[in-house]
Design a protein around this motif. Structure first.
Motif, PDB file in Angstrom:
ATOM      1  N   GLU A   1      20.070  25.985 -16.683  1.00 50.98           N
ATOM      2  CA  GLU A   1      20.703  25.863 -17.998  1.00 50.98           C
ATOM      3  C   GLU A   1      21.963  25.001 -17.927  1.00 50.98           C
ATOM      4  OE1 GLU A   1      23.311  27.949 -21.349  1.00 50.98           O
ATOM      5  OE2 GLU A   1      23.427  28.390 -19.204  1.00 50.98           O
ATOM      6  N   ARG A   2      22.730  25.137 -16.855  1.00 45.83           N
ATOM      7  CA  ARG A   2      23.962  24.359 -16.720  1.00 45.83           C
ATOM      8  C   ARG A   2      23.660  22.863 -16.671  1.00 45.83           C
ATOM      9  NH1 ARG A   2      26.864  22.749 -12.169  1.00 45.83           N
ATOM     10  NH2 ARG A   2      25.581  24.043 -10.794  1.00 45.83           N
TER      11      ARG A   2
ATOM     12  N   TRP B   1      22.647  21.320 -20.108  1.00 50.16           N
ATOM     13  CA  TRP B   1      23.774  20.910 -20.954  1.00 50.16           C
ATOM     14  C   TRP B   1      24.475  19.677 -20.376  1.00 50.16           C
ATOM     15  CZ3 TRP B   1      22.572  22.897 -25.144  1.00 50.16           C
ATOM     16  CH2 TRP B   1      22.218  24.242 -25.297  1.00 50.16           C
TER      17      TRP B   1
ATOM     18  N   HIS C   1      13.808  22.774 -22.990  1.00 53.01           N
ATOM     19  CA  HIS C   1      14.619  23.907 -23.434  1.00 53.01           C
ATOM     20  C   HIS C   1      13.844  25.215 -23.293  1.00 53.01           C
ATOM     21  CE1 HIS C   1      17.625  21.277 -25.494  1.00 53.01           C
ATOM     22  NE2 HIS C   1      18.387  22.337 -25.357  1.00 53.01           N
TER      23      HIS C   1
ATOM     24  N   GLY D   1      23.405  35.749 -21.537  1.00 54.11           N
ATOM     25  CA  GLY D   1      24.275  34.660 -21.989  1.00 54.11           C
ATOM     26  C   GLY D   1      23.520  33.358 -22.195  1.00 54.11           C
ATOM     27  N   PRO D   2      22.819  32.841 -21.166  1.00 54.11           N
ATOM     28  CA  PRO D   2      22.024  31.632 -21.349  1.00 54.11           C
ATOM     29  C   PRO D   2      20.951  31.765 -22.434  1.00 54.11           C
ATOM     30  CG  PRO D   2      22.321  32.070 -19.016  1.00 54.11           C
ATOM     31  CD  PRO D   2      22.865  33.263 -19.755  1.00 54.11           C
TER      32      PRO D   2
ATOM     33  N   SER E   1      21.064  33.559 -25.158  1.00 54.01           N
ATOM     34  CA  SER E   1      21.717  33.459 -26.458  1.00 54.01           C
ATOM     35  C   SER E   1      22.071  32.015 -26.795  1.00 54.01           C
ATOM     36  CB  SER E   1      22.975  34.333 -26.464  1.00 54.01           C
ATOM     37  OG  SER E   1      23.672  34.195 -27.688  1.00 54.01           O
ATOM     38  N   ARG E   2      22.568  31.274 -25.805  1.00 53.33           N
ATOM     39  CA  ARG E   2      22.937  29.871 -26.057  1.00 53.33           C
ATOM     40  C   ARG E   2      21.710  29.012 -26.331  1.00 53.33           C
ATOM     41  NH1 ARG E   2      26.745  31.245 -21.958  1.00 53.33           N
ATOM     42  NH2 ARG E   2      25.350  30.507 -20.311  1.00 53.33           N
TER      43      ARG E   2
ATOM     44  N   THR F   1      20.190  29.164 -29.891  1.00 51.74           N
ATOM     45  CA  THR F   1      20.940  28.641 -31.053  1.00 51.74           C
ATOM     46  C   THR F   1      20.227  27.465 -31.705  1.00 51.74           C
ATOM     47  OG1 THR F   1      22.258  27.266 -29.547  1.00 51.74           O
ATOM     48  CG2 THR F   1      23.162  29.405 -30.169  1.00 51.74           C
ATOM     49  N   ARG F   2      19.517  26.653 -30.916  1.00 55.80           N
ATOM     50  CA  ARG F   2      18.829  25.509 -31.491  1.00 55.80           C
ATOM     51  C   ARG F   2      17.662  25.917 -32.379  1.00 55.80           C
ATOM     52  NH1 ARG F   2      14.105  24.294 -28.680  1.00 55.80           N
ATOM     53  NH2 ARG F   2      14.173  22.124 -29.361  1.00 55.80           N
TER      54      ARG F   2
END
Length: 503
Positions: A362-363, A366, A380, A394-395, A397-398, A401-402
């Motif tokens: 995930e890092r 981005w 994704h 955490g990842p 949830s991020r 968002t899309r």
């Protein structure tokens, strides 16, 4: 017409792998090879069947190379293609070596045809003749602007033949590099990379170690090579050899090659780091496939379950591969600059996806976006599924968002990946919540996905909280008409009591 013995010096050059990385053969046109007469040929060769005597090569340190294999003779009956007397005079004068070849050719320039000049190259490129003179003749032709496409291909074939002879005789890689330097000195610039061609000749001959030594020698002496990459990155010897290794599935060897070259104090081209990082991705992918197959065998009882030592070795091998990939990426970022950030993080993302490392994947996803590199929706979703299997909230949830600005079709696809990630990781309560969320959005999960959740919950129904999760999921599926009415049986052992409830 000349006899076969008399035209032996002007035979067809049978060169395999002569012109380009694709295997091909240069055919010298038959009409080059008609000699003027038996007497003229005897004048040059000193009689049929004899070997001419030459002065040893002398200038600029050029060596006498054994040039090419003569695998068949070519003759012509076309009387119009006979050689002129000037041609034989040029051969005689060049063999005496009393004057510079350029002076001899300059004097006879207007009397020699293009065909005859090409045949001069053929003559001196043969076994036992003066390769230095062939190089001098070609250099003069280039300076006089008399090198057309056909002549260039002829000289390239001659050079490839010399390289093949050196490789076949187990010569030092330095000798092969010397030949490439000589080639560059006379202005021989083929449309492909001659360095890559030599690597292919080593590879086709089965000389793997020789190819590695040759690449190191080219890098040590900083021999130039052509820009052959469509995306603007510079191709080169280390990257090309690593790519040849990858073609045969030797991914680990490709990684080791580039790292060893760098550790030995040499500087491989930037493109080689990208090739090596791709090899890391492929090795991790193949390693993952093998692990999944072994786990399947263990599940069916064909092999024993992995013990702690096996698990430690698996983790260590994967960690070593990732460390090598990170090391390559650091070199590439340090030497390549910001323009390569996007493609570097793309490779790192692929590495961590293959290794199943959700947070790191995930890092870098981005980081790709920050570098301006396009990230597909599928990528994704794959990272989302990995994070879901590890319950990285955490990842997750991020990454979700899309979905707020996605179409209904894309929302269903994203939530399906999330659901399957939860199922794979054994997080059944989260999987059930995802199914219910899809139903609330009017998105019906695929039959196999919802059946997998129900079956796994049923196996765990006696665990605390699993019954409520199972009943709640059944109710939502029934309300959506995705399952029919069903009976839920509950046995209370203490009271020897069965409770049956219609759902």
């Amino acid at each position: 017409m000349a006899t076969v013995n008399e035209i032996a010096a002007f035979t067809y050059l049978g060169l395999s792998n002569a012109v380009s990385p694709r295997r091909c053969r240069l055919v010298v046109p038959q009409n080059w090879l008609k000699l003027r007469s038996t007497r003229s040929c005897s004048r040059v060769l000193g009689g049929a069947g004899q070997n001419p005597s030459f002065v040893n090569p002398r200038r600029n340190g050029f060596r006498l190379f054994n040039s090419v294999e003569l695998d068949r003779f070519v003759t012509s009956d076309d009387e119009e293609n006979e050689m002129s007397d000037c041609f034989f005079e040029a051969i005689e004068e060049l063999e005496r070596m009393t004057r510079e070849p350029s002076d001899v050719l300059e004097e006879m320039n207007e009397r020699l045809s293009d065909r005859e000049l090409q045949l001069v190259l053929v003559y001196f490129a043969q076994e036992g003749r003066d390769s230095w003179c062939a190089l001098e003749v070609f250099e003069w032709l280039r300076k006089e602007n008399r090198v057309d496409k056909e002549t260039m291909e002829l000289m390239v074939s001659i050079m490839c033949g010399w390289v093949q002879k050196l490789i076949g005789s187990k010569s030092e890689p330095g000798d092969v590099v010397d030949l490439l330097v000589d080639m560059d000195c006379v202005g021989l610039n083929p449309s492909f990379s001659m360095v890559e061609k030599v690597i292919s000749l080593y590879w086709d001959a089965g000389e793997r170690e020789g190819a590695v030594s040759f690449v190191k020698e080219v890098l040590r002496r900083q021999i130039g090579y052509t820009d052959g990459n469509a995306d603007g990155r510079k191709a080169g010897p280390a990257g090309y050899l690593a790519w040849k290794m990858m073609e045969e599935g030797n991914y680990k060897d490709a990684v080791k090659l580039v790292i060893d070259i760098r550790d030995s104090g040499l500087k491989p081209e930037l493109y080689s780091y990208l090739i090596a990082m791709t090899a890391v991705v492929k090795e991790l992918n193949e390693f993952g496939k093998a692990l999944r197959k072994l786990k399947g065998f263990a599940t069916t009882g064909l092999i024993a379950e992995f013990d702690l030592e096996n698990l430690r070795l698996i983790e260590e091998y994967q960690a070593d591969l990732l460390a090598e990939g990170v090391q390559l990426s650091n070199w590439l970022i340090r030497e390549g600059g910001p323009s390569l950030f996007g493609v570097v993080h793309e490779r790192l993302l692929a590495m961590y996806v293959c290794a199943g490392r959700g947070i790191e994947a995930e890092r870098h996803l981005w980081q790709m976006k920050l570098a301006g590199k396009e990230v597909s929706g599928d990528l994704h979703d794959i990272v989302l599924a990995i994070c879901a299997s590890q319950k990285e909230l955490g990842p997750i949830s991020r990454l979700l968002t899309r979905m707020e600005v996605s179409s209904s079709l894309q929302k269903k696809k994203t939530l399906t990946w999330l659901l399957r990630g939860y199922i794979k990781g054994g997080h059944l309560e989260n999987a059930a919540e995802t199914v219910i969320k899809m139903l609330d959005l009017g998105l019906y999960p695929d039959f196999l996905d919802r059946a997998a959740v129900l079956q796994r919950l049923r196996r765990r129904i006696q665990q605390s909280g699993s019954l409520e999760t199972y009943l709640n999921l059944c109710k939502h599926l029934s309300d959506a008409s995705l399952i029919g009415p069903c009976l839920v049986y509950l046995y209370i052992k203490k009271y020897r009591l069965w409770i049956i409830r219609t759902l």
